[in-house]
Design a protein around this motif. Structure first.
Motif, PDB file in Angstrom:
ATOM      1  N   GLU A  40       0.773 -35.551  82.358  1.00  0.00           N
ATOM      2  CA  GLU A  40       0.460 -34.705  81.208  1.00  0.00           C
ATOM      3  C   GLU A  40      -0.930 -35.039  80.677  1.00  0.00           C
ATOM      4  OE1 GLU A  40       3.519 -34.703  78.223  1.00  0.00           O
ATOM      5  OE2 GLU A  40       5.049 -34.179  79.686  1.00  0.00           O
ATOM      6  N   GLU A  41      -1.238 -36.317  80.602  1.00  0.00           N
ATOM      7  CA  GLU A  41      -2.572 -36.742  80.157  1.00  0.00           C
ATOM      8  C   GLU A  41      -3.620 -36.346  81.200  1.00  0.00           C
ATOM      9  OE1 GLU A  41      -5.297 -38.546  77.451  1.00  0.00           O
ATOM     10  OE2 GLU A  41      -3.310 -37.682  77.237  1.00  0.00           O
ATOM     11  N   ALA A  42      -3.275 -36.487  82.470  1.00  0.00           N
ATOM     12  CA  ALA A  42      -4.186 -36.082  83.537  1.00  0.00           C
ATOM     13  C   ALA A  42      -4.521 -34.608  83.420  1.00  0.00           C
ATOM     14  CB  ALA A  42      -3.560 -36.371  84.904  1.00  0.00           C
ATOM     15  N   PHE A  43      -3.493 -33.796  83.198  1.00  0.00           N
ATOM     16  CA  PHE A  43      -3.706 -32.356  83.074  1.00  0.00           C
ATOM     17  C   PHE A  43      -4.650 -32.050  81.925  1.00  0.00           C
ATOM     18  CE2 PHE A  43      -2.696 -28.155  81.381  1.00  0.00           C
ATOM     19  CZ  PHE A  43      -2.905 -27.383  82.508  1.00  0.00           C
ATOM     20  N   ARG A  44      -4.492 -32.753  80.812  1.00  0.00           N
ATOM     21  CA  ARG A  44      -5.366 -32.530  79.654  1.00  0.00           C
ATOM     22  C   ARG A  44      -6.835 -32.758  80.041  1.00  0.00           C
ATOM     23  NH1 ARG A  44      -7.613 -35.010  75.248  1.00  0.00           N
ATOM     24  NH2 ARG A  44      -7.135 -37.123  75.877  1.00  0.00           N
ATOM     25  N   TRP A  45      -7.102 -33.834  80.760  1.00  0.00           N
ATOM     26  CA  TRP A  45      -8.475 -34.135  81.180  1.00  0.00           C
ATOM     27  C   TRP A  45      -8.963 -33.143  82.232  1.00  0.00           C
ATOM     28  CZ3 TRP A  45     -11.592 -37.422  78.668  1.00  0.00           C
ATOM     29  CH2 TRP A  45     -11.006 -38.353  77.815  1.00  0.00           C
ATOM     30  N   PHE A  46      -8.092 -32.757  83.164  1.00  0.00           N
ATOM     31  CA  PHE A  46      -8.470 -31.770  84.177  1.00  0.00           C
ATOM     32  C   PHE A  46      -8.852 -30.446  83.526  1.00  0.00           C
ATOM     33  CE2 PHE A  46      -5.403 -33.852  87.441  1.00  0.00           C
ATOM     34  CZ  PHE A  46      -6.363 -34.783  87.791  1.00  0.00           C
ATOM     35  N   GLU A  47      -8.080 -30.064  82.517  1.00  0.00           N
ATOM     36  CA  GLU A  47      -8.359 -28.804  81.827  1.00  0.00           C
ATOM     37  C   GLU A  47      -9.720 -28.858  81.118  1.00  0.00           C
ATOM     38  OE1 GLU A  47      -5.137 -25.694  80.133  1.00  0.00           O
ATOM     39  OE2 GLU A  47      -5.304 -27.570  79.038  1.00  0.00           O
ATOM     40  N   LEU A  48     -10.023 -29.998  80.513  1.00  0.00           N
ATOM     41  CA  LEU A  48     -11.330 -30.149  79.854  1.00  0.00           C
ATOM     42  C   LEU A  48     -12.466 -30.009  80.874  1.00  0.00           C
ATOM     43  CD1 LEU A  48     -10.531 -33.111  77.441  1.00  0.00           C
ATOM     44  CD2 LEU A  48     -11.029 -30.738  76.779  1.00  0.00           C
ATOM     45  N   ALA A  49     -12.295 -30.618  82.035  1.00  0.00           N
ATOM     46  CA  ALA A  49     -13.316 -30.520  83.083  1.00  0.00           C
ATOM     47  C   ALA A  49     -13.405 -29.089  83.616  1.00  0.00           C
ATOM     48  CB  ALA A  49     -13.019 -31.494  84.220  1.00  0.00           C
ATOM     49  N   ALA A  50     -12.268 -28.430  83.745  1.00  0.00           N
ATOM     50  CA  ALA A  50     -12.248 -27.055  84.261  1.00  0.00           C
ATOM     51  C   ALA A  50     -12.972 -26.097  83.332  1.00  0.00           C
ATOM     52  CB  ALA A  50     -10.805 -26.597  84.480  1.00  0.00           C
ATOM     53  N   LYS A  51     -12.969 -26.395  82.030  1.00  0.00           N
ATOM     54  CA  LYS A  51     -13.687 -25.548  81.072  1.00  0.00           C
ATOM     55  C   LYS A  51     -15.191 -25.570  81.317  1.00  0.00           C
ATOM     56  CE  LYS A  51     -10.179 -25.647  77.530  1.00  0.00           C
ATOM     57  NZ  LYS A  51      -9.774 -26.058  76.200  1.00  0.00           N
ATOM     58  N   HIS A  52     -15.654 -26.565  82.079  1.00  0.00           N
ATOM     59  CA  HIS A  52     -17.067 -26.646  82.470  1.00  0.00           C
ATOM     60  C   HIS A  52     -17.279 -26.008  83.846  1.00  0.00           C
ATOM     61  CE1 HIS A  52     -18.389 -29.352  79.232  1.00  0.00           C
ATOM     62  NE2 HIS A  52     -17.204 -29.935  79.355  1.00  0.00           N
ATOM     63  N   ASN A  53     -16.248 -25.316  84.343  1.00  0.00           N
ATOM     64  CA  ASN A  53     -16.290 -24.651  85.648  1.00  0.00           C
ATOM     65  C   ASN A  53     -16.498 -25.626  86.805  1.00  0.00           C
ATOM     66  OD1 ASN A  53     -15.857 -21.988  84.693  1.00  0.00           O
ATOM     67  ND2 ASN A  53     -17.973 -21.959  83.984  1.00  0.00           N
ATOM     68  N   HIS A  54     -15.968 -26.835  86.662  1.00  0.00           N
ATOM     69  CA  HIS A  54     -16.033 -27.812  87.748  1.00  0.00           C
ATOM     70  C   HIS A  54     -15.007 -27.383  88.799  1.00  0.00           C
ATOM     71  CE1 HIS A  54     -15.726 -31.496  90.001  1.00  0.00           C
ATOM     72  NE2 HIS A  54     -16.753 -32.007  89.317  1.00  0.00           N
ATOM     73  N   PRO A  55     -15.441 -27.066  90.028  1.00  0.00           N
ATOM     74  CA  PRO A  55     -14.527 -26.505  91.027  1.00  0.00           C
ATOM     75  C   PRO A  55     -13.309 -27.376  91.326  1.00  0.00           C
ATOM     76  CG  PRO A  55     -16.793 -26.460  91.826  1.00  0.00           C
ATOM     77  CD  PRO A  55     -16.802 -27.196  90.534  1.00  0.00           C
ATOM     78  N   GLU A  56     -13.500 -28.682  91.459  1.00  0.00           N
ATOM     79  CA  GLU A  56     -12.365 -29.560  91.761  1.00  0.00           C
ATOM     80  C   GLU A  56     -11.383 -29.604  90.588  1.00  0.00           C
ATOM     81  OE1 GLU A  56     -13.359 -33.410  93.634  1.00  0.00           O
ATOM     82  OE2 GLU A  56     -15.378 -32.573  93.758  1.00  0.00           O
ATOM     83  N   ALA A  57     -11.895 -29.549  89.384  1.00  0.00           N
ATOM     84  CA  ALA A  57     -11.032 -29.559  88.205  1.00  0.00           C
ATOM     85  C   ALA A  57     -10.248 -28.257  88.108  1.00  0.00           C
ATOM     86  CB  ALA A  57     -11.857 -29.788  86.942  1.00  0.00           C
ATOM     87  N   VAL A  58     -10.902 -27.149  88.413  1.00  0.00           N
ATOM     88  CA  VAL A  58     -10.205 -25.852  88.414  1.00  0.00           C
ATOM     89  C   VAL A  58      -9.056 -25.892  89.418  1.00  0.00           C
ATOM     90  CG1 VAL A  58     -10.454 -23.385  88.937  1.00  0.00           C
ATOM     91  CG2 VAL A  58     -12.224 -24.571  87.609  1.00  0.00           C
ATOM     92  N   LEU A  59      -9.299 -26.474  90.582  1.00  0.00           N
ATOM     93  CA  LEU A  59      -8.252 -26.613  91.591  1.00  0.00           C
ATOM     94  C   LEU A  59      -7.117 -27.508  91.084  1.00  0.00           C
ATOM     95  CD1 LEU A  59      -7.136 -26.156  94.424  1.00  0.00           C
ATOM     96  CD2 LEU A  59      -8.518 -28.110  95.178  1.00  0.00           C
ATOM     97  N   GLU A  60      -7.457 -28.642  90.462  1.00  0.00           N
ATOM     98  CA  GLU A  60      -6.431 -29.547  89.926  1.00  0.00           C
ATOM     99  C   GLU A  60      -5.555 -28.829  88.897  1.00  0.00           C
ATOM    100  OE1 GLU A  60      -5.598 -32.395  91.037  1.00  0.00           O
ATOM    101  OE2 GLU A  60      -7.355 -33.338  91.911  1.00  0.00           O
ATOM    102  N   VAL A  61      -6.169 -28.049  88.031  1.00  0.00           N
ATOM    103  CA  VAL A  61      -5.417 -27.303  87.013  1.00  0.00           C
ATOM    104  C   VAL A  61      -4.498 -26.281  87.689  1.00  0.00           C
ATOM    105  CG1 VAL A  61      -5.626 -25.611  85.134  1.00  0.00           C
ATOM    106  CG2 VAL A  61      -7.069 -27.664  85.145  1.00  0.00           C
ATOM    107  N   ALA A  62      -5.017 -25.561  88.671  1.00  0.00           N
ATOM    108  CA  ALA A  62      -4.209 -24.558  89.370  1.00  0.00           C
ATOM    109  C   ALA A  62      -3.023 -25.209  90.086  1.00  0.00           C
ATOM    110  CB  ALA A  62      -5.074 -23.785  90.360  1.00  0.00           C
ATOM    111  N   LEU A  63      -3.269 -26.326  90.752  1.00  0.00           N
ATOM    112  CA  LEU A  63      -2.183 -27.015  91.456  1.00  0.00           C
ATOM    113  C   LEU A  63      -1.141 -27.554  90.473  1.00  0.00           C
ATOM    114  CD1 LEU A  63      -4.223 -28.918  94.181  1.00  0.00           C
ATOM    115  CD2 LEU A  63      -2.675 -26.966  94.525  1.00  0.00           C
TER     116      LEU A  63
END
Length: 79
Positions: A40-63
């Motif tokens: 749950e904490e990981a997802f929170r950080w992944f989502e923050l990174a994805a908001k910067h359009n970081h491709p790997e973070a977007v993938l982590e959020v989708a998965l």
């Protein structure tokens, strides 16, 4: 036993808005590396990174959304 923690330099970079650092902090939580496993904490950080359009973070959020890891499963949002 020596207690480990996420390196302060990485936390500082993440707090300054570095998408790569945000992703790495999320991975520490997802892998239980230096901190207890907490997707749950990981997802929170992944989502923050994805908001910067970081491709790997977007993938982590989708998965995470696809498999319900740290967040409710939602195929539509995952896609």
């Amino acid at each position: 036993m020596v207690e480990m923690a996420i390196p302060q330099q990485l936390i500082d970079k993440a707090m300054a808005g570095s998408a790569q650092a945000l992703l790495e902090v999320g991975r520490h939580h997802a892998e239980g590396k230096a901190v207890p496993y907490d997707f749950e904490e990981a997802f929170r950080w992944f989502e923050l990174a994805a908001k910067h359009n970081h491709p790997e973070a977007v993938l982590e959020v989708a998965l995470a959304r696809e498999y319900g890891l740290g967040v409710d499963r939602d195929y539509d949002l995952a896609f």
